[in-house]
Write a protein that holds these residues in place. Sequence first.
Motif, PDB file in Angstrom:
ATOM      1  N   ARG A 179       0.689  -0.870   0.110  1.00  0.00           N
ATOM      2  CA  ARG A 179       0.070  -0.195   0.026  1.00  0.00           C
ATOM      3  C   ARG A 179       1.118   1.213  -0.035  1.00  0.00           C
ATOM      4  N   GLU A 180       0.229   1.789  -0.579  1.00  0.00           N
ATOM      5  CA  GLU A 180       1.038   3.750  -0.561  1.00  0.00           C
ATOM      6  C   GLU A 180       1.115   4.377   1.134  1.00  0.00           C
ATOM      7  N   SER A 181       1.299   5.554   0.494  1.00  0.00           N
ATOM      8  CA  SER A 181       1.588   6.292   2.121  1.00  0.00           C
ATOM      9  C   SER A 181       1.818   7.151   1.730  1.00  0.00           C
ATOM     10  N   ALA A 182       0.555   8.096   2.173  1.00  0.00           N
ATOM     11  CA  ALA A 182       0.527   8.905   1.907  1.00  0.00           C
ATOM     12  C   ALA A 182       0.852  10.211   2.661  1.00  0.00           C
ATOM     13  N   THR A 183       1.088   9.411   4.114  1.00  0.00           N
ATOM     14  CA  THR A 183       1.254  10.246   5.392  1.00  0.00           C
ATOM     15  C   THR A 183       3.126  10.556   5.146  1.00  0.00           C
ATOM     16  N   LYS A 189       8.017  15.399   1.321  1.00  0.00           N
ATOM     17  CA  LYS A 189       7.712  16.409   0.567  1.00  0.00           C
ATOM     18  C   LYS A 189       8.129  17.782   2.109  1.00  0.00           C
ATOM     19  N   TYR A 190       7.307  18.078   2.474  1.00  0.00           N
ATOM     20  CA  TYR A 190       7.881  19.037   3.440  1.00  0.00           C
ATOM     21  C   TYR A 190       9.195  19.352   4.037  1.00  0.00           C
ATOM     22  N   HIS A 191       9.137  18.036   4.477  1.00  0.00           N
ATOM     23  CA  HIS A 191      10.350  17.777   5.092  1.00  0.00           C
ATOM     24  C   HIS A 191      11.644  18.911   4.330  1.00  0.00           C
ATOM     25  N   ASN A 192      11.990  18.069   3.484  1.00  0.00           N
ATOM     26  CA  ASN A 192      12.306  18.164   1.930  1.00  0.00           C
ATOM     27  C   ASN A 192      12.819  19.930   2.123  1.00  0.00           C
ATOM     28  N   VAL A 193      11.002  20.538   1.778  1.00  0.00           N
ATOM     29  CA  VAL A 193      11.484  21.908   0.988  1.00  0.00           C
ATOM     30  C   VAL A 193      12.178  22.672   1.845  1.00  0.00           C
ATOM     31  N   VAL A 194      11.723  22.153   3.498  1.00  0.00           N
ATOM     32  CA  VAL A 194      12.008  23.141   4.518  1.00  0.00           C
ATOM     33  C   VAL A 194      13.886  22.823   4.856  1.00  0.00           C
ATOM     34  N   PHE A 195      14.454  21.796   4.495  1.00  0.00           N
ATOM     35  CA  PHE A 195      16.004  21.482   4.558  1.00  0.00           C
ATOM     36  C   PHE A 195      16.645  22.172   3.954  1.00  0.00           C
ATOM     37  N   VAL A 196      15.965  22.247   2.391  1.00  0.00           N
ATOM     38  CA  VAL A 196      16.721  22.885   1.645  1.00  0.00           C
ATOM     39  C   VAL A 196      17.098  23.995   1.665  1.00  0.00           C
ATOM     40  N   THR A 197      15.839  25.141   2.043  1.00  0.00           N
ATOM     41  CA  THR A 197      15.597  26.153   2.667  1.00  0.00           C
ATOM     42  C   THR A 197      17.132  26.742   3.782  1.00  0.00           C
ATOM     43  N   VAL A 198      16.407  26.073   4.542  1.00  0.00           N
ATOM     44  CA  VAL A 198      17.209  26.506   5.705  1.00  0.00           C
ATOM     45  C   VAL A 198      18.357  26.393   5.527  1.00  0.00           C
ATOM     46  N   ALA A 224      18.894  14.112  -1.425  1.00  0.00           N
ATOM     47  CA  ALA A 224      18.320  13.242  -2.658  1.00  0.00           C
ATOM     48  C   ALA A 224      17.548  12.031  -2.208  1.00  0.00           C
ATOM     49  N   LEU A 225      18.012  11.870  -0.369  1.00  0.00           N
ATOM     50  CA  LEU A 225      17.190  10.980   0.050  1.00  0.00           C
ATOM     51  C   LEU A 225      16.360  10.996  -0.151  1.00  0.00           C
ATOM     52  N   LEU A 226      15.498  12.573   0.698  1.00  0.00           N
ATOM     53  CA  LEU A 226      14.451  12.736   1.011  1.00  0.00           C
ATOM     54  C   LEU A 226      13.769  11.996  -0.505  1.00  0.00           C
ATOM     55  N   LEU A 227      13.924  12.387  -1.345  1.00  0.00           N
ATOM     56  CA  LEU A 227      12.890  12.683  -2.726  1.00  0.00           C
ATOM     57  C   LEU A 227      13.041  10.880  -3.187  1.00  0.00           C
ATOM     58  N   ARG A 228      13.906  10.845  -2.625  1.00  0.00           N
ATOM     59  CA  ARG A 228      13.565   9.108  -2.851  1.00  0.00           C
ATOM     60  C   ARG A 228      12.426   8.571  -2.524  1.00  0.00           C
ATOM     61  N   PHE A 229      12.350   8.565  -1.716  1.00  0.00           N
ATOM     62  CA  PHE A 229      11.363   8.413  -0.329  1.00  0.00           C
ATOM     63  C   PHE A 229       9.980   8.926  -0.574  1.00  0.00           C
ATOM     64  N   GLN A 230      10.064  10.360  -0.885  1.00  0.00           N
ATOM     65  CA  GLN A 230       8.728  10.690  -1.526  1.00  0.00           C
ATOM     66  C   GLN A 230       8.832  10.052  -3.373  1.00  0.00           C
ATOM     67  N   ALA A 231       9.056   9.613  -3.890  1.00  0.00           N
ATOM     68  CA  ALA A 231       9.283   9.153  -5.391  1.00  0.00           C
ATOM     69  C   ALA A 231       8.629   7.016  -4.693  1.00  0.00           C
ATOM     70  N   LYS A 232       9.156   6.870  -3.650  1.00  0.00           N
ATOM     71  CA  LYS A 232       8.929   5.643  -3.158  1.00  0.00           C
ATOM     72  C   LYS A 232       7.488   5.441  -3.057  1.00  0.00           C
ATOM     73  N   PHE A 233       6.922   6.398  -1.883  1.00  0.00           N
ATOM     74  CA  PHE A 233       5.335   6.237  -1.610  1.00  0.00           C
ATOM     75  C   PHE A 233       4.842   7.026  -2.516  1.00  0.00           C
ATOM     76  N   TYR A 234       4.735   7.442  -3.442  1.00  0.00           N
ATOM     77  CA  TYR A 234       3.678   8.230  -4.330  1.00  0.00           C
ATOM     78  C   TYR A 234       2.627   7.134  -4.615  1.00  0.00           C
ATOM     79  N   LYS A 235       1.722   7.619  -4.942  1.00  0.00           N
ATOM     80  CA  LYS A 235       0.514   6.617  -5.221  1.00  0.00           C
ATOM     81  C   LYS A 235      -0.157   5.528  -5.455  1.00  0.00           C
ATOM     82  N   LYS A 236      -0.033   4.439  -5.907  1.00  0.00           N
ATOM     83  CA  LYS A 236       0.287   3.361  -6.067  1.00  0.00           C
ATOM     84  C   LYS A 236      -0.335   3.228  -8.124  1.00  0.00           C
TER      85      LYS A 236
END
Length: 238
Positions: A179-183, A189-198, A224-236
């Motif tokens: 199953r995908e995980s929207a959470t 995605k949120y943490h990646n934007v915050v991390f790059v900005t900070v 990049a690791l955060l982006l990988r997790f984001q793509a991995k758990f994208y909706k099925k």
Amino acid sequence: MAGDGTTFEGGIRTAILSPFRWVLFIVALVLGVVVGRILIDGSGLAGKIAPEDTPLQTSSLEQEFAVAQQCPDFLGSTHERAQRWVQWVSVTFLEPQKHPEKAAGTSKANLGKTDIEAAFQRGVDRLGMELTAVPHGVLILTARLAIVVSFIPTLALGFVLALLDGLAARSIRRYAGARESATIYHRTKYHNVVFVTVVTVAYLWWPWPAVPNPYAILAVIFSALLLRFQAKFYKKYV
């Protein structure tokens, strides 16, 4: 439970307001970076933090140009881009402020301070800052932005590899019936934007000269690791 009409209207409202939220975020971020850089340079933070026997001076343009020489080149020399951008900002925005009589075509007798200028000067005096910190902070910020541009290829390469690997992991998860995980997707995605900005703002605010090469590589790997997790758990199913 909300009906389809409410959901549809909410989707339209979100789609219309979303670009404006991004514009407000970018404007607030730019203003915060500029004001923060000016306050850091004007407050003499480097000298206050450093021990008495090893005084640290705030970054100078010569030091930033030397750092630019050690950074990778992208779309031309990073060192030359930093010098060119600093010169353009100085001539376009700062020089007219130093010689207002030339920009406005008025005589020196009519060059009285306006209420806004007087209020700004009082605020600067209360903060214990030198007025020269304003152009100094803007020019340092310009030079560092030119340096940040040189790491765009590194960031793009890391994102492409992470996205490909994440999509491959998504395919495995999809065909395995997981199953995908929207959470996880939205939080990553949120943490990646915050991390790059900070990280970017922290470098632009850093009071002392620093070669960002090793830190930029570590930041790209983590992002990049955060982006990988984001793509991995994208909706099925798309």
